[in-house]
Design a protein around this motif. Structure first.
Motif, PDB file in Angstrom:
ATOM      1  N   ASP A  85       0.834  -1.207   0.000  1.00 25.09           N
ATOM      2  CA  ASP A  85       0.000   0.000   0.000  1.00 25.09           C
ATOM      3  C   ASP A  85       0.865   1.252   0.000  1.00 25.09           C
ATOM      4  O   ASP A  85       1.759   1.394   0.833  1.00 25.09           O
ATOM      5  N   SER A  86       0.555   2.154  -0.915  1.00 22.25           N
ATOM      6  CA  SER A  86       1.266   3.433  -0.951  1.00 22.25           C
ATOM      7  C   SER A  86       0.518   4.510  -0.170  1.00 22.25           C
ATOM      8  O   SER A  86       1.071   5.566   0.110  1.00 22.25           O
ATOM      9  N   GLU A  87      -0.719   4.233   0.191  1.00 19.56           N
ATOM     10  CA  GLU A  87      -1.557   5.199   0.913  1.00 19.56           C
ATOM     11  C   GLU A  87      -1.062   5.367   2.345  1.00 19.56           C
ATOM     12  O   GLU A  87      -1.114   4.435   3.146  1.00 19.56           O
ATOM     13  N   ASP A  88      -0.572   6.568   2.661  1.00 22.53           N
ATOM     14  CA  ASP A  88      -0.036   6.793   4.006  1.00 22.53           C
ATOM     15  C   ASP A  88      -1.110   7.200   5.016  1.00 22.53           C
ATOM     16  O   ASP A  88      -0.810   7.392   6.187  1.00 22.53           O
ATOM     17  N   GLN A  89      -2.360   7.320   4.580  1.00 21.86           N
ATOM     18  CA  GLN A  89      -3.434   7.625   5.532  1.00 21.86           C
ATOM     19  C   GLN A  89      -3.874   6.399   6.328  1.00 21.86           C
ATOM     20  O   GLN A  89      -4.534   6.530   7.354  1.00 21.86           O
ATOM     21  N   TYR A  90      -3.516   5.204   5.846  1.00 19.44           N
ATOM     22  CA  TYR A  90      -3.856   3.991   6.586  1.00 19.44           C
ATOM     23  C   TYR A  90      -2.857   3.787   7.717  1.00 19.44           C
ATOM     24  O   TYR A  90      -1.658   3.869   7.507  1.00 19.44           O
ATOM     25  N   PRO A  91      -3.339   3.473   8.913  1.00 20.47           N
ATOM     26  CA  PRO A  91      -2.415   3.185  10.014  1.00 20.47           C
ATOM     27  C   PRO A  91      -1.787   1.803   9.833  1.00 20.47           C
ATOM     28  O   PRO A  91      -2.343   0.941   9.143  1.00 20.47           O
ATOM     29  N   ASN A  92      -0.647   1.588  10.456  1.00 22.09           N
ATOM     30  CA  ASN A  92      -0.015   0.265  10.403  1.00 22.09           C
ATOM     31  C   ASN A  92      -0.800  -0.756  11.217  1.00 22.09           C
ATOM     32  O   ASN A  92      -0.906  -1.915  10.823  1.00 22.09           O
ATOM     33  N   ASP A  93      -1.318  -0.333  12.343  1.00 27.00           N
ATOM     34  CA  ASP A  93      -2.066  -1.209  13.249  1.00 27.00           C
ATOM     35  C   ASP A  93      -3.294  -0.468  13.748  1.00 27.00           C
ATOM     36  O   ASP A  93      -3.281   0.764  13.845  1.00 27.00           O
TER      37      ASP A  93
END
Length: 169
Positions: A56-64
């Motif tokens: 995923d390149s989307e940085d709005q998603y959290p890792n956890d």
């Protein structure tokens, strides 16, 4: 309580839309374990609790994500940061640190569920590129006062009956 868990669609947005249309009124939460390869503003991911996968390149998603669903604590991650292709040990440390009842993860594209030390570990498999089995899968988790039932379904929403698992609560 019912939870939909899906992972690793790798850009196939219509399957997420289909799952949402089918389940959003019949589950308490829809969870995506990463590698959607979709941007956060894509309508297909709207309504999902989603984490960031290694593709995923989307940085709005959290890792956890640690989420409370009714009386259960649910820890969601993609799994690549915890080396899940080799061991669940690192993930189990994180689960215990967060007092999780459930751990949902993807990354390996291998569907499976097990209970260790009172915690349910679920990988719904990949809805687009499965490994280990031919079925493209997602999971429905049903929790009542006495038991937890995990059912796996293919992309046509047919239950993969030999994968069903039931655990006491």
């Amino acid at each position: 309580m019912r939870m939909l868990v899906v992972s690793d669609n790798h850009g196939w947005d219509s399957i997420l839309t289909d799952l949402k249309r089918r389940y959003e009124e019949n589950v308490d939460v829809m969870i995506h374990c990463g590698d959607s390869e979709l941007l956060a503003d894509n309508p297909a991911v709207e309504g999902y609790t989603i984490v960031r996968g290694n593709c995923d390149s989307e940085d709005q998603y959290p890792n956890d994500v640690l989420e409370s669903v009714e009386d259960c604590r649910v820890f969601v991650t993609h799994g690549h940061r915890y080396n899940v292709k080799m061991t669940l040990m690192n993930l189990s440390y994180k689960a215990k640190e967060n007092s999780a009842d459930f751990v949902f993860f993807g990354h390996s594209h291998t569907a499976g569920v097990e209970k260790q030390d009172g915690i349910i570990y679920l990988n719904p498999g990949s809805i687009s590129l499965p490994r280990g089995r031919s079925e493209k899968t997602y999971a429905i988790v049903e929790v009542d006062k006495l038991q937890i039932t995990v059912r796996f379904f293919d992309e046509k929403h047919v239950e993969v009956e030999d994968m069903k698992a039931t655990f006491s609560r």
